[in-house]
Design a protein around this motif. Structure first.
Motif, PDB file in Angstrom:
ATOM      1  N   THR A   1       0.839  -1.208   0.000  1.00  0.00           N
ATOM      2  CA  THR A   1       0.000   0.000   0.000  1.00  0.00           C
ATOM      3  C   THR A   1       0.870   1.253   0.000  1.00  0.00           C
ATOM      4  N   ARG A   2       2.021   1.208   0.691  1.00  0.00           N
ATOM      5  CA  ARG A   2       2.920   2.358   0.662  1.00  0.00           C
ATOM      6  C   ARG A   2       3.452   2.613  -0.740  1.00  0.00           C
ATOM      7  N   ARG A   3       3.692   1.558  -1.471  1.00  0.00           N
ATOM      8  CA  ARG A   3       4.267   1.718  -2.801  1.00  0.00           C
ATOM      9  C   ARG A   3       3.241   2.047  -3.877  1.00  0.00           C
ATOM     10  N   PHE A   4       1.995   1.571  -3.728  1.00  0.00           N
ATOM     11  CA  PHE A   4       1.044   1.664  -4.843  1.00  0.00           C
ATOM     12  C   PHE A   4      -0.270   2.379  -4.547  1.00  0.00           C
ATOM     13  N   TRP A   5      -0.573   2.683  -3.306  1.00  0.00           N
ATOM     14  CA  TRP A   5      -1.838   3.366  -3.014  1.00  0.00           C
ATOM     15  C   TRP A   5      -1.609   4.852  -2.770  1.00  0.00           C
ATOM     16  N   PRO A   6      -2.473   5.727  -3.259  1.00  0.00           N
ATOM     17  CA  PRO A   6      -3.554   5.425  -4.187  1.00  0.00           C
ATOM     18  C   PRO A   6      -2.989   4.946  -5.527  1.00  0.00           C
ATOM     19  N   GLY A   7      -3.656   3.990  -6.136  1.00  0.00           N
ATOM     20  CA  GLY A   7      -3.160   3.484  -7.403  1.00  0.00           C
ATOM     21  C   GLY A   7      -3.838   2.189  -7.812  1.00  0.00           C
ATOM     22  N   PRO A   8      -3.387   1.622  -8.936  1.00  0.00           N
ATOM     23  CA  PRO A   8      -4.092   0.518  -9.590  1.00  0.00           C
ATOM     24  C   PRO A   8      -3.787  -0.860  -9.017  1.00  0.00           C
ATOM     25  N   LEU A   9      -3.858  -0.988  -7.690  1.00  0.00           N
ATOM     26  CA  LEU A   9      -3.614  -2.269  -7.041  1.00  0.00           C
ATOM     27  C   LEU A   9      -4.785  -2.634  -6.151  1.00  0.00           C
ATOM     28  N   THR A  10      -5.341  -3.830  -6.365  1.00  0.00           N
ATOM     29  CA  THR A  10      -6.368  -4.383  -5.493  1.00  0.00           C
ATOM     30  C   THR A  10      -5.739  -5.481  -4.653  1.00  0.00           C
ATOM     31  N   LEU A  11      -5.824  -5.340  -3.330  1.00  0.00           N
ATOM     32  CA  LEU A  11      -5.284  -6.335  -2.408  1.00  0.00           C
ATOM     33  C   LEU A  11      -6.416  -7.199  -1.882  1.00  0.00           C
ATOM     34  N   VAL A  12      -6.272  -8.504  -2.053  1.00  0.00           N
ATOM     35  CA  VAL A  12      -7.255  -9.453  -1.545  1.00  0.00           C
ATOM     36  C   VAL A  12      -6.713 -10.037  -0.247  1.00  0.00           C
TER      37      VAL A  12
ATOM     38  N   SER B   1      -7.212  -2.814 -12.552  1.00  0.00           N
ATOM     39  CA  SER B   1      -6.145  -2.871 -11.560  1.00  0.00           C
ATOM     40  C   SER B   1      -5.539  -4.270 -11.502  1.00  0.00           C
ATOM     41  N   THR B   2      -4.313  -4.340 -11.029  1.00  0.00           N
ATOM     42  CA  THR B   2      -3.680  -5.619 -10.751  1.00  0.00           C
ATOM     43  C   THR B   2      -4.242  -6.138  -9.430  1.00  0.00           C
ATOM     44  N   VAL B   3      -4.577  -7.417  -9.396  1.00  0.00           N
ATOM     45  CA  VAL B   3      -5.185  -8.019  -8.204  1.00  0.00           C
ATOM     46  C   VAL B   3      -4.206  -9.014  -7.592  1.00  0.00           C
TER      47      VAL B   3
ATOM     48  N   THR C   1      -0.010 -13.986  -4.217  1.00  0.00           N
ATOM     49  CA  THR C   1      -0.407 -14.641  -5.463  1.00  0.00           C
ATOM     50  C   THR C   1      -1.057 -13.606  -6.368  1.00  0.00           C
ATOM     51  N   ILE C   2      -0.532 -13.437  -7.554  1.00  0.00           N
ATOM     52  CA  ILE C   2      -1.107 -12.491  -8.503  1.00  0.00           C
ATOM     53  C   ILE C   2      -2.304 -13.156  -9.187  1.00  0.00           C
ATOM     54  N   LEU C   3      -3.497 -12.659  -8.881  1.00  0.00           N
ATOM     55  CA  LEU C   3      -4.724 -13.226  -9.446  1.00  0.00           C
ATOM     56  C   LEU C   3      -5.036 -12.648 -10.818  1.00  0.00           C
ATOM     57  N   ARG C   4      -4.610 -11.403 -11.031  1.00  0.00           N
ATOM     58  CA  ARG C   4      -4.843 -10.781 -12.339  1.00  0.00           C
ATOM     59  C   ARG C   4      -3.776  -9.716 -12.567  1.00  0.00           C
ATOM     60  N   GLU C   5      -3.056  -9.849 -13.663  1.00  0.00           N
ATOM     61  CA  GLU C   5      -2.114  -8.789 -14.026  1.00  0.00           C
ATOM     62  C   GLU C   5      -2.881  -7.679 -14.716  1.00  0.00           C
ATOM     63  N   GLY C   6      -2.692  -6.478 -14.236  1.00  0.00           N
ATOM     64  CA  GLY C   6      -3.393  -5.335 -14.811  1.00  0.00           C
ATOM     65  C   GLY C   6      -2.451  -4.199 -15.091  1.00  0.00           C
ATOM     66  N   ALA C   7      -2.784  -3.030 -14.539  1.00  0.00           N
ATOM     67  CA  ALA C   7      -1.999  -1.827 -14.823  1.00  0.00           C
ATOM     68  C   ALA C   7      -0.589  -1.894 -14.234  1.00  0.00           C
TER      69      ALA C   7
ATOM     70  N   SER D   1       2.600  -4.271 -13.789  1.00  0.00           N
ATOM     71  CA  SER D   1       3.137  -5.518 -14.346  1.00  0.00           C
ATOM     72  C   SER D   1       3.583  -6.463 -13.241  1.00  0.00           C
ATOM     73  N   ASN D   2       3.637  -7.749 -13.561  1.00  0.00           N
ATOM     74  CA  ASN D   2       4.112  -8.744 -12.605  1.00  0.00           C
ATOM     75  C   ASN D   2       5.533  -8.427 -12.149  1.00  0.00           C
ATOM     76  N   LEU D   3       6.383  -7.967 -13.081  1.00  0.00           N
ATOM     77  CA  LEU D   3       7.770  -7.670 -12.746  1.00  0.00           C
ATOM     78  C   LEU D   3       7.850  -6.517 -11.749  1.00  0.00           C
ATOM     79  N   LYS D   4       7.125  -5.443 -12.033  1.00  0.00           N
ATOM     80  CA  LYS D   4       7.151  -4.285 -11.140  1.00  0.00           C
ATOM     81  C   LYS D   4       6.605  -4.653  -9.768  1.00  0.00           C
ATOM     82  N   LEU D   5       5.579  -5.482  -9.743  1.00  0.00           N
ATOM     83  CA  LEU D   5       4.991  -5.891  -8.482  1.00  0.00           C
ATOM     84  C   LEU D   5       5.966  -6.752  -7.690  1.00  0.00           C
ATOM     85  N   SER D   6       6.627  -7.682  -8.365  1.00  0.00           N
ATOM     86  CA  SER D   6       7.592  -8.551  -7.693  1.00  0.00           C
ATOM     87  C   SER D   6       8.730  -7.736  -7.095  1.00  0.00           C
ATOM     88  N   GLN D   7       9.201  -6.741  -7.832  1.00  0.00           N
ATOM     89  CA  GLN D   7      10.278  -5.884  -7.323  1.00  0.00           C
ATOM     90  C   GLN D   7       9.812  -5.101  -6.096  1.00  0.00           C
TER      91      GLN D   7
END
Length: 374
Positions: free
Chosen positions: A91-102, A192-194, A203-209, A211-217
Motif C-alpha cells: 500500500t505504501r508503494r502503490f496506493w492510491p493506485g491501480p492495485l487491489t489487495l485481496v 487494476s492488478t489483483v 499470489t497475482i490473481l490478475r495482471e493489470g496496470a 506488471s508482474n515484474l514491477k509488483l515482484s520488485q
C-alpha cells in the motif's frame, strides 16, 4: 430516466459534484466514477439493496466477489486489523493506485462486521475481501466524506470489456446508474492488478496496470541505514547487513533483491555523490571482504521515506531529524543500537576506530536479525 451525467472538465469547481455523488450513494442509488484504470460502478457497501441491485444490473454472479474501495491504508486497518507486513509495504508503494489487495478478514474487530449480511455475501462470499484505493482525486474526496467503503466494480456487464470513458459506461449500463461522473478518458485503460496476500505469500490473481515484474520488485523489504554524511557509518552498515542477510539466506549478496531484500544507506545531511571514506573502505575490504568502491553518498529523501520498511539511525539526533521531516516514519524508524545508545561517528579518526565502529554496527545488526527477516 437516463442517468444524470456531470462532465468535470466543464466545471470550475467540482465540490458540488462531489457532494452530489455522495448524496446519491447515500440515497441507495448507483454512481459511475472515473478512476485511473477504468470506469467503476459504485454502491454504498452498507446498503444491501443497492449492492444487490448493482449485482443484478451488472449481471454479476453471486459467488464472484465484489471489491470495495476505501480512502487509504489508514482506513484499511479498520477493516483488516491484522494486516501482514507485506500488505502495508504494497500500500505504501502503490496506493492510491491501480492495485487491489485481496486479504483474508476474520478478525472480530473488523468494521466489515457492521455491514449487512447480504452485502458481506457479495463482498466476501469465501472469506476474502478485495480492497482498493483508486488514484482519482474526485473519487478519493467522495470516499473521505463518506468515511465508509463503497462497492466498486468495473462499469460494464460481466464478461464484457471494461469502460474507459463515461460514454462507454453509459452504453454498457444504459439507465441503471442514476449518476455518471465524466472525468475524461481513463489513464491506464485497463483494470487494476489483483494480488491475494496470505502472510508472507503473494499470489497475482490478475495482471493489470501494474506488471508482474514491477509488483515482484516492489515486494522486496527495503532496509535503510542512516548517519550524517553517508560516507562512514551507514555505508559500512549497508554492506555488512547485506553480507549477514545473504549468509542467513544462503544466497550470494547480488541475489538479495531476488530473495526479497533491498539494503540501502543515506545521510541526514549528505552531499551528493561523495565516495565512502578511505578508512571505511579499508575496514570493510580487509575485515569483511567487502567493497565500498562504488558507493556514492546521498541524503534521505521523500522517496526513501515512502518505500522504506525499516530505517535504522546511528544516533537519536538522526532519528529526530528524520521524524521532523517525515512523521509518517514513526512506526518504521529506530536507533540501530538495541539499547538505544548512539553509535559514534569515526569521521577523521584512525582506522582502528573505524574498525571498532564496524564491529559495533555488525553486533547490533546481528541482534536485530529476527526483525530484518520477519
Amino acid at each position: 430516466m437516463p442517468p444524470e451525467i456531470i462532465s468535470l472538465h466543464e466545471l470550475k469547481d467540482d465540490a458540488e459534484a462531489v457532494e452530489l455523488s455522495v448524496k446519491t450513494l447515500r440515497q441507495g442509488k448507483l454512481v459511475v466514477f472515473p478512476t485511473e484504470t477504468v470506469y467503476g460502478l459504485a454502491a454504498l457497501a452498507s446498503d444491501a439493496n443497492a449492492v444487490k441491485r448493482l449485482c443484478v444490473e451488472k449481471g454479476r454472479s453471486a459467488m464472484h466477489a465484489l471489491p470495495i474501495a476505501i480512502s487509504g491504508s489508514e482506513v484499511l486497518k479498520r477493516y483488516a486489523p491484522d494486516l501482514p507486513p507485506l500488505a502495508l509495504r504494497l500500500t505504501r508503494r502503490f496506493w492510491p493506485g491501480p492495485l487491489t489487495l485481496v486479504l483474508d478478514v476474520a478478525d472480530s474487530s473488523s468494521e466489515l462486521n457492521k455491514l449487512p449480511k447480504e452485502s458481506l455475501m457479495a463482498i466476501m462470499p469465501e472469506g476474502a475481501v478485495g480492497f482498493r484505493t483508486p488514484k482519482n482525486n474526485f473519487l478519493l474526496r467522495a470516499l473521505q466524506i463518506l468515511d465508509e467503503p463503497i462497492v466498486l466494480t468495473s462499469a460494464n456487464l460481466s464478461g464484457k470489456a471494461p469502460a474507459t470513458s463515461a460514454l462507454e459506461a453509459q452504453d454498457a449500463l444504459g439507465k441503471s446508474p442514476e449518476l455518471i461522473i465524466d472525468g475524461g478518458k481513463a489513464d491506464f485503460g485497463q483494470p487494476s492488478t489483483v494480488v491475494k496476500l496470505s502472510g508472507k505469500e503473494a499470489t497475482i490473481l490478475r495482471e493489470g496496470a501494474i506488471s508482474n515484474l514491477k509488483l515482484s520488485q516492489a515486494m522486496a523489504k527495503v532496509i535503510v541505514f542512516v548517519c550524517t554524511g553517508n560516507t562512514c557509518r551507514s555505508p559500512m552498515a549497508e554492506v555488512v547487513c547485506q553480507k549477514i542477510l545473504a549468509e542467513h539466506l544462503g544466497v550470494p549478496t547480488n541475489e538479495l533483491e531476488a530473495n526479497g531484500y533491498i539494503v540501502l544507506s543515506a545521510g541526514v545531511a549528505a552531499q551528493s555523490f561523495c565516495p565512502a571514506s578511505s578508512q571505511a573502505c579499508h575496514v570493510v575490504a580487509h575485515e569483511y571482504g567487502l567493497s565500498l568502491d562504488n558507493h556514492a553518498s546521498h541524503s534521505f529523501d521523500s522517496t526513501l521515506a515512502q518505500v522504506a520498511d525499516l530505517v535504522f539511525t546511528m544516533t537519536a539526533s538522526h532519528k529526530s531529524v528524520l521524524l521532523s521531516y517525515y512523521p509518517e516514519l514513526q512506526d518504521r524508524v529506530f536507533l540501530l543500537s538495541v539499547s538505544n545508545d548512539d553509535i559514534a561517528d569515526p569521521f577523521g579518526a584512525p582506522v582502528a576506530e573505524y574498525s571498532a565502529c564496524a564491529r559495533q554496527i555488525e553486533e547490533q545488526i546481528r541482534l536485530r536479525l529476527a526483525e530484518l527477516i520477519d
